[in-house]
Design a protein around this motif. Structure first.
Motif, mmCIF file in Angstrom:
data_model
loop_
_atom_site.group_PDB
_atom_site.id
_atom_site.type_symbol
_atom_site.label_atom_id
_atom_site.label_comp_id
_atom_site.label_asym_id
_atom_site.label_seq_id
_atom_site.Cartn_x
_atom_site.Cartn_y
_atom_site.Cartn_z
ATOM 1 N N LYS A 1 -23.367 -121.438 67.025
ATOM 2 C CA LYS A 1 -22.417 -122.507 67.421
ATOM 3 C C LYS A 1 -21.891 -122.153 68.960
ATOM 4 N N ASP A 2 -22.299 -123.596 69.598
ATOM 5 C CA ASP A 2 -21.797 -123.270 71.172
ATOM 6 C C ASP A 2 -20.331 -122.849 71.516
ATOM 7 N N PHE A 3 -18.761 -123.748 70.402
ATOM 8 C CA PHE A 3 -18.038 -123.073 70.122
ATOM 9 C C PHE A 3 -17.304 -122.562 69.038
ATOM 10 N N TYR A 4 -16.248 -121.354 69.470
ATOM 11 C CA TYR A 4 -15.915 -120.921 67.788
ATOM 12 C C TYR A 4 -14.343 -121.156 68.529
ATOM 13 N N VAL A 5 -13.258 -122.032 67.888
ATOM 14 C CA VAL A 5 -11.464 -122.121 67.737
ATOM 15 C C VAL A 5 -11.018 -121.784 66.578
ATOM 16 N N ARG A 6 -9.877 -122.020 67.312
ATOM 17 C CA ARG A 6 -8.589 -121.116 65.792
ATOM 18 C C ARG A 6 -7.226 -121.696 65.514
ATOM 19 N N THR A 7 -7.326 -122.244 64.374
ATOM 20 C CA THR A 7 -5.955 -122.660 63.836
ATOM 21 C C THR A 7 -5.398 -121.790 63.606
ATOM 22 N N LEU A 8 -3.615 -121.392 63.664
ATOM 23 C CA LEU A 8 -3.099 -121.033 63.481
ATOM 24 C C LEU A 8 -2.007 -121.470 62.369
ATOM 25 N N TYR A 9 -1.142 -121.033 60.924
ATOM 26 C CA TYR A 9 -0.318 -121.880 60.632
ATOM 27 C C TYR A 9 0.796 -120.668 60.035
ATOM 28 N N HIS A 10 1.697 -120.515 60.548
ATOM 29 C CA HIS A 10 2.936 -119.547 60.525
ATOM 30 C C HIS A 10 3.138 -120.052 59.023
ATOM 31 N N ILE A 11 3.260 -118.535 57.669
ATOM 32 C CA ILE A 11 3.399 -118.611 57.030
ATOM 33 C C ILE A 11 3.936 -117.763 56.639
ATOM 34 N N ILE A 36 -16.792 -108.435 75.955
ATOM 35 C CA ILE A 36 -15.239 -108.958 74.789
ATOM 36 C C ILE A 36 -15.463 -109.348 73.624
ATOM 37 N N ALA A 37 -16.467 -109.332 73.393
ATOM 38 C CA ALA A 37 -16.431 -109.279 72.143
ATOM 39 C C ALA A 37 -16.891 -108.432 71.483
ATOM 40 N N LYS A 38 -16.552 -107.971 69.906
ATOM 41 C CA LYS A 38 -16.860 -106.573 69.186
ATOM 42 C C LYS A 38 -17.080 -106.758 67.406
ATOM 43 N N ASN A 39 -17.320 -106.297 67.151
ATOM 44 C CA ASN A 39 -17.597 -106.142 65.328
ATOM 45 C C ASN A 39 -16.516 -105.740 64.834
ATOM 46 N N THR A 99 -16.629 -119.276 74.045
ATOM 47 C CA THR A 99 -18.095 -119.659 74.044
ATOM 48 C C THR A 99 -18.898 -118.678 73.248
ATOM 49 N N TRP A 100 -19.935 -119.624 73.181
ATOM 50 C CA TRP A 100 -21.540 -118.403 72.432
ATOM 51 C C TRP A 100 -21.626 -117.446 72.843
ATOM 52 N N LYS A 101 -21.328 -118.024 74.178
ATOM 53 C CA LYS A 101 -21.681 -116.815 75.541
ATOM 54 C C LYS A 101 -20.901 -115.745 76.024
ATOM 55 N N MET A 102 -19.553 -115.860 75.405
ATOM 56 C CA MET A 102 -18.799 -114.206 74.938
ATOM 57 C C MET A 102 -18.344 -113.896 73.941
#
Length: 256
Positions: free
Chosen positions: A168-178, A211-214, A202-205
């Motif tokens: 995917k070209d972009f990955y985004v996050r949504t948070l809901y405080h529960i 920047i990224a990790k497993n 981004t995919w490059k990131m």
């Protein structure tokens, strides 16, 4: 599902908080959020009711046997919870992107099967966005700023990460405080329910080891049987993620 939703921005400076002086997030993080008032706003009530109907349909298509099996009632509830949360996140990201770019560029991908991850498509750019949600118990600032337990932008399974092959070209996050002792679906049908759009990567990131990790985890928004167990994902911690305006700028091609 035409519905006008208004977004506001909030900038969090992690090290300004006494409890997060040791945060790894050095830069300010600007997020977008919207508020729904099911109990007092008829338009919000109608929107959420339609969202629930769509979520029920999606949950049934993921696991059509669950509704007829009492032993699956807990799993069925989880499916519905995550389906509704995912659809709401998708709707909000689409609206936010299209109201914060020169012209609307985000649209839904064509639905083919329930097993397909919820995505958006960027017109004119041939790019896709993957959207994942989480339900932090300890609040949004904790999720963004904690030096040990910060949340992440969730990417693909690590065994699918290949530098020359874009998932995917972009990955985004949504948070809901529960908060503990409450549930997403119960809070959604009350006043002052917040949806937080908290940046991305981004995919490059995702392919950059600096920047990224497993990370081994079970996604909070897992709605598939194969996604319920602990799996190894590629992630970008919030300390290194792009905030919400920055990731949208990337989507629009303004800062490639």
């Amino acid at each position: 599902m035409a519905f006008e939703i208004q977004f506001k921005h909030k900038t969090i400076r992690c090290t300004n908080y006494r409890d997060y002086k040791d945060s790894h997030r050095a830069l300010p993080f600007t997020l977008a959020y919207a508020t729904l008032n099911y109990e007092s706003d008829k338009a919000d009530e109608s929107f959420i009711n339609r969202l629930m109907t769509s979520g029920e349909r999606l949950a049934r298509s993921v696991n059509p046997a669950a509704a007829n099996d009492a032993a699956c009632s807990r799993g069925e509830s989880r499916l519905l919870n995550n389906a509704v949360a995912g659809l709401l996140a998708e709707y909000c990201w689409k609206k936010y992107i299209n109201t914060h770019t020169v012209k609307p560029i985000a649209d839904y991908t064509e639905f083919t099967e329930a097993a397909t991850q919820i995505d958006l498509y960027l017109h004119g750019r041939g790019k896709k966005i993957e959207i994942r949600s989480s339900f932090p118990r300890n609040g949004i600032v904790f999720s963004l700023c904690h030096s040990v337990h910060q949340f992440d932008i969730l990417g693909p399974y690590t065994n699918t990460v290949k530098p020359g092959e874009i998932q995917k070209d972009f990955y985004v996050r949504t948070l809901y405080h529960i908060p503990k002792g409450t549930s997403f679906l119960d809070l959604l049908k009350k006043n002052t329910f917040h949806i937080y759009l908290t940046g991305g990567a981004t995919w490059k990131m995702m392919t950059d080891d600096a920047i990224a990790k497993n990370k081994d985890l079970k996604p909070d928004d897992a709605i598939h049987s194969y996604d319920q167990n602990i799996s190894r994902y590629r992630v970008v911690p919030f300390s290194k993620a792009l905030d919400t305006p920055a990731i949208v700028s990337k989507m629009a091609g303004e800062k490639e």
